[in-house]
Each structure stands twice: as structure tokens, then as C-alpha cells.
Design a protein around this motif. Structure first.
Motif, short mmCIF file in Angstrom:
data_model
loop_
_atom_site.label_atom_id
_atom_site.label_comp_id
_atom_site.label_asym_id
_atom_site.label_seq_id
_atom_site.Cartn_x
_atom_site.Cartn_y
_atom_site.Cartn_z
N THR A 223 0.84 -1.18 0.00
CA THR A 223 0.00 0.00 0.00
C THR A 223 0.88 1.25 0.00
O THR A 223 2.11 1.14 0.05
N GLN A 227 -2.34 4.55 7.21
CA GLN A 227 -3.66 4.14 7.69
C GLN A 227 -4.15 2.90 6.94
O GLN A 227 -4.85 2.07 7.52
N GLU A 228 -3.76 2.76 5.68
CA GLU A 228 -4.12 1.55 4.93
C GLU A 228 -3.36 0.34 5.46
O GLU A 228 -3.90 -0.78 5.49
N LEU A 230 -2.55 -0.14 8.58
CA LEU A 230 -3.27 -0.53 9.80
C LEU A 230 -4.58 -1.24 9.47
O LEU A 230 -4.96 -2.21 10.13
N ALA A 231 -5.28 -0.76 8.45
CA ALA A 231 -6.54 -1.39 8.06
C ALA A 231 -6.32 -2.81 7.56
O ALA A 231 -7.08 -3.74 7.90
N LEU A 232 -5.26 -3.00 6.78
CA LEU A 232 -4.95 -4.34 6.27
C LEU A 232 -4.54 -5.28 7.40
O LEU A 232 -4.94 -6.46 7.43
N GLY A 234 -5.47 -4.99 10.54
CA GLY A 234 -6.69 -5.24 11.30
C GLY A 234 -7.61 -6.24 10.64
O GLY A 234 -8.34 -6.98 11.31
N ALA A 235 -7.57 -6.28 9.32
CA ALA A 235 -8.40 -7.23 8.57
C ALA A 235 -7.76 -8.61 8.48
O ALA A 235 -8.32 -9.52 7.85
N LYS A 237 -4.77 -9.42 7.11
CA LYS A 237 -4.05 -9.67 5.86
C LYS A 237 -2.54 -9.83 6.05
O LYS A 237 -1.83 -10.15 5.10
N TYR A 250 -1.51 5.47 17.28
CA TYR A 250 -2.40 4.82 16.33
C TYR A 250 -3.01 3.57 16.95
O TYR A 250 -2.84 2.45 16.47
N ARG A 252 -5.88 0.97 17.82
CA ARG A 252 -7.14 0.46 17.23
C ARG A 252 -7.50 -0.84 17.93
O ARG A 252 -6.62 -1.58 18.36
N ASP A 254 -8.61 -3.53 16.64
CA ASP A 254 -8.37 -4.73 15.82
C ASP A 254 -6.90 -5.02 15.59
O ASP A 254 -6.56 -5.93 14.82
#
Length: 305
Positions: A223, A227-228, A230-232, A234-235, A237, A250, A252, A254
Motif C-alpha cells: 500500500t 492508515q491503509e 493498519l486497516a490491512l 486489522g483485517a 491480511k 495509532y 485500534r 483490531d
């Protein structure tokens, strides 16, 4: 002997008149006389012969005048040069940073810089992970506080300002999240989420392809934004290395931050274009170095999510 006392002595040595010396320096004749008597007591000899009609230097006074005069002129020239350089720092300076804790240092330094150079406007902006050097090269940034090392012929590296221990960002439900620490060898056990666009040597340092023992590290998604990342993570990946201080900025539900037990620290420093090594840039670099030293000297506050 204080600088003002030297100034009074040299002025009297030139004027040879207590009243004119006092008027020139905006003090009283009594103050001039007091300073000269103090100097004579300290030296143990008369500096001036005084009569009701004139004032003359003694041989000791002449020797002191000749010795102090050159040094005093050097001091005056240095002060004048510094004042001239200070007046030249005008316009604006644009400073980027790569992480929130870098931004904190830049903001603190900018406050000091503005107080010293009120005619210079400081613009502070965060920078994109995927192209950290582009803004320096296209002229939209004058300085950048970033992770080191950077090895580019057209970019100047400033000194290391501070360093941070490393941690691994993992999904909250991952087995690593239950551990107190992870090791570099553990990177072989989970896909690594990486950032694209950075110089290859920087990617190899922060996102290695192999563990210290040579085991391959599987690749997850790539990426261009933190922030992306962290999102990945958390998902579910993959995982991603970062500074341990990221946990304070930062947080979260997740994800989890697990410290490395064996990874070298992340070092941070300023970069600027080689063609942009101006007095203004050098003054800001000096202020950031000073501010970083002051922050290291103070107790670190308890940072909580």
C-alpha cells in the motif's frame, strides 16, 4: 572583566575625557570612574594619569588598550555578522515529517525558530510514505524529518536526532498478539504488509525479504499510506514492522503492537536537497537539533492511547 567594562575602558582610552566617554556610552561620569578604578585594582597598576586638565594613558594602559582592542573588534564583527544573517532569514520554510512523533519535534522546533526569526513563516505538513523524497526534489519541501538512512546523491543527511525501538503490528487475534516480544525470525511466520514507492535499500531495511537466518519472509499486500497498513493488518491480511511509539498514536481495537526483542532501533533525522543548503535551512536544522537535545534532557511523559 565584563564586556561593558571593556567597552568603557576602550572608549575612555579613545576619548581621554570622562565626560565625553560617559555621554558616548549613555552612562554617568561617576560610572566611568568607578569601572576604571575597579580595573586598576584588579590589575594592580594605574591605567590612566588624571589631572585637572587632562587624562592620559599610562604605559600599562596602552598595553591593555592594544591587547583588548583587537579582541573587542572581533566580538563586534561577529555580533554584526550574526545580526545580518538573522535578518536574511525571511520568507517561508516548508518542513515535512513522516510520523506523528516526528511532527511533534518539528512543531516544537518551529515555535523556537519563529521566536528567533519572526519574518520567516514555517509551513509544516506530513508526507506520504510512498514518495518521501519527491517533495524535496520538486521544491515543495525544504526539509523532511524521516526514518534513516537515506543514500541519495542529491539529498543531504542531517545528524540522527533520536531513535525508537521497533515493534510489529499484528491483528488483535493473531498468536503474536499474546506474546510479550517477537523476534526477526518470527517474520517468516506471517505475510508482511509493505509500503511501495520508497527507495529499494530503505524497503530492504524496514521490510526485509529474509530473516537473519535466511528464511524467506512471505509478502502480503502493498500500500502507499500508513492508515491503509493498519486497516490491512486489522483485517488479518498480514503484519507490519514499525516504531514502538506508534502504539501511543495509532491505537485500534483490531490490532496490537508487539515489541521486537532483537531488531535494531529506527533512527530519525532531517533531510534537505543539496541545492537547498541555504542559511535559512541551516538555521532551522540547528534549531531542530537543539530542540531534540532539550527533549532528550527532559523526562519522557507517560504516553497513553
Amino acid at each position: 572583566m565584563e564586556l561593558r567594562e571593556i567597552q568603557i575602558f576602550l572608549a575612555l582610552a579613545e576619548e581621554l575625557h570622562f565626560g565625553r566617554t560617559a555621554e558616548r556610552l549613555h552612562v554617568t561620569p561617576a560610572r566611568v570612574s568607578q569601572v576604571i578604578k575597579k580595573q586598576e585594582r584588579a590589575i594592580g597598576a594605574e591605567l590612566f594619569k588624571r589631572t585637572s586638565r587632562n587624562v592620559q594613558l599610562t604605559p600599562v594602559g596602552e598595553q591593555l588598550r592594544d591587547g583588548l582592542g583587537a579582541g573587542y573588534r572581533q566580538i563586534q564583527e561577529a555580533l554584526a555578522a550574526a545580526a545580518t544573517a538573522g535578518r536574511e532569514i525571511t520568507g517561508e520554510i516548508r518542513v515535512g515529517y513522516s510520523a506523528a512523533w516526528c511532527g511533534n519535534l518539528v512543531v516544537a522546533a518551529a515555535d523556537i525558530f519563529r521566536s528567533r526569526h519572526p519574518d520567516c513563516v514555517v509551513h509544516i505538513q506530513d508526507s506520504q510514505l510512498h514518495d518521501p523524497l519527491g517533495p524535496l526534489r520538486d521544491g515543495s519541501r525544504d526539509l523532511h524529518l524521516i526514518e534513516l538512512p537515506i543514500d541519495e546523491p542529491d539529498i543531504v543527511n542531517g545528524p540522527v536526532l533520536f531513535s525508537e525501538p521497533r515493534a510489529l503490528v499484528v491483528p488483535a487475534g493473531h498468536p503474536f498478539a499474546e506474546r510479550e516480544t517477537v523476534s526477526l525470525e518470527d517474520l517468516a511466520e506471517a505475510p508482511m504488509i509493505t509500503v511501495t514507492g520508497q527507495p529499494e535499500y530503505l524497503l530492504d531495511l524496514h521490510y526485509p525479504h529474509r530473516t537473519p537466518k535466511g528464511r524467506p519472509i512471505p509478502r502480503g499486500p502493498s500500500t502507499t499510506a500508513w492508515q491503509e497498513v493498519l486497516a490491512l493488518v486489522g483485517a488479518g491480511k498480514g503484519v507490519s514492522p514499525t516504531s514502538a511509539r506508534a502504539a501511543h498514536y495509532y491505537s485500534r481495537p483490531d490490532i496490537a503492537y508487539v515489541p521486537f526483542s532483537d531488531a535494531p532501533p529506527v533512527e530519525y533525522g532531517l533531510l534537505w536537497p543539496a541545492r537547498g543548503n541555504t542559511p535559512k535551512v541551516r538555521a532551522f536544522v540547528s534549531t531542530v537539533v537543539e530542540t531534540a537535545a532539550l527533549q532528550r534532557a527532559r523526562p519522557v511523559p507517560d504516553e497513553r492511547p
